[in-house]
Every structure is written in structure tokens, then in C-alpha cells.
Write a protein that holds these residues in place. Structure first.
Motif, short mmCIF file in Angstrom:
data_model
loop_
_atom_site.label_atom_id
_atom_site.label_comp_id
_atom_site.label_asym_id
_atom_site.label_seq_id
_atom_site.Cartn_x
_atom_site.Cartn_y
_atom_site.Cartn_z
N LYS A 46 -5.66 -14.94 -0.39
CA LYS A 46 -6.92 -14.68 -0.60
C LYS A 46 -7.98 -15.75 0.25
O LYS A 46 -9.18 -15.50 0.70
N LYS A 49 -8.39 -15.23 3.73
CA LYS A 49 -9.01 -13.83 3.92
C LYS A 49 -8.18 -12.75 4.82
O LYS A 49 -8.46 -12.09 5.67
N VAL A 51 -6.62 -10.00 3.75
CA VAL A 51 -6.89 -8.90 2.94
C VAL A 51 -5.36 -8.12 2.58
O VAL A 51 -4.96 -7.82 1.42
N HIS A 52 -4.80 -7.61 3.81
CA HIS A 52 -3.67 -6.83 3.81
C HIS A 52 -2.54 -7.53 3.19
O HIS A 52 -1.81 -7.11 2.46
N GLU A 83 -7.17 -2.08 -4.88
CA GLU A 83 -8.21 -2.60 -4.42
C GLU A 83 -8.21 -3.08 -2.98
O GLU A 83 -8.95 -2.72 -1.97
N LYS A 84 -7.46 -3.97 -2.94
CA LYS A 84 -7.03 -4.78 -1.61
C LYS A 84 -6.75 -3.82 -0.41
O LYS A 84 -7.27 -3.91 0.66
N TYR A 85 -5.75 -2.96 -0.68
CA TYR A 85 -5.37 -1.80 0.15
C TYR A 85 -6.37 -1.27 0.60
O TYR A 85 -6.63 -0.63 1.80
N HIS A 86 -7.24 -0.79 -0.45
CA HIS A 86 -8.39 0.12 -0.02
C HIS A 86 -9.41 -0.50 0.85
O HIS A 86 -9.95 -0.14 1.88
N GLU A 87 -9.59 -1.88 0.66
CA GLU A 87 -10.45 -2.65 1.22
C GLU A 87 -10.17 -2.65 2.75
O GLU A 87 -11.04 -2.71 3.71
N TRP A 88 -8.67 -2.88 2.80
CA TRP A 88 -8.26 -2.91 4.13
C TRP A 88 -8.19 -1.48 4.82
O TRP A 88 -8.29 -1.40 6.09
N CYS A 94 -3.12 3.36 -0.80
CA CYS A 94 -3.69 3.31 -2.28
C CYS A 94 -3.19 4.79 -3.01
O CYS A 94 -2.94 4.32 -4.11
#
Length: 113
Positions: A46, A49, A51-52, A83-88, A94
């Protein structure tokens, strides 16, 4: 080798080494230390940064907590991983993780009846 890389380039390799260390400790039944290293891996990913890699660390920590009988903590981590997989942009991951969590919750509800 990865530990040396983590020492020489913390930004790039620290979270990766923490995650591998957590997995090794988990496999060696050192659960308290594994928990600490999962937390370190998540925090480092985190902070840097990645994300993945934060998503992966959350997911693996979720499986760890699930195996430890800590379903609530596992669910929290799986949702953060989602949430993080989606952000990536890993939308299929997801969906897969969501189905797993949905099934886990369904089994939990059926088991409590």
C-alpha cells in the motif's frame, strides 16, 4: 536472494519479500509470525502503491485467516482484495473472488442453522 534485493531496493522488493516470508512461516506453522508478515506485506504494498500486490497480499492473508478460523477477518481481507483487484482492472479476478466469498458466506449461514 529476494531478501537481499529487499534490503537494497526496499521500494521495489520489500512487500514481495514480506509476502513470501509470510507464506513460508504459514507453511511452517509459525502462525503468529506469519500474521505479522502478512500485515507488513499489505502495508508495504500500500505504501509503495503496488495495487495489484496489495490485492494479492490481502487475498493470501484472507485465506490464512480463514484457515485460522477467523472468518470475519478473512472476509474483511477478501473484500479489500476485491476492491484492490477492481482498482487495478482485474475484473475477472474480482468476479472469481466475489463468488468465493459469496459461497463462503452461504456455507457459514447454512452451518449456523
Amino acid at each position: 536472494a529476494l531478501k537481499k534485493w529487499a534490503e537494497s531496493s526496499q521500494w521495489t522488493f520489500q512487500n514481495k519479500w514480506y509476502l513470501l516470508e509470510a507464506e513460508e512461516l504459514y507453511c511452517n506453522n509459525d502462525f503468529d509470525a506469519a500474521k505479522t508478515y502478512y500485515e507488513k506485506a499489505i502495508a508495504a504494498a500500500k505504501s509503495h502503491k503496488f495495487v495489484h500486490e496489495e490485492a494479492l497480499a490481502c487475498e493470501l492473508a484472507g485465506y490464512f485467516h480463514l484457515e485460522q478460523g477467523e472468518a470475519e477477518k478473512a472476509t474483511e481481507l477478501f473484500l479489500l482484495a476485491h476492491e484492490k483487484y477492481h482498482e487495478w482492472g482485474a475484473f475477472e479476478k474480482c468476479n472469481s473472488l466475489f463468488k468465493f466469498v459469496e459461497g463462503m458466506i452461504s456455507l457459514s449461514i447454512l452451518g449456523s442453522r
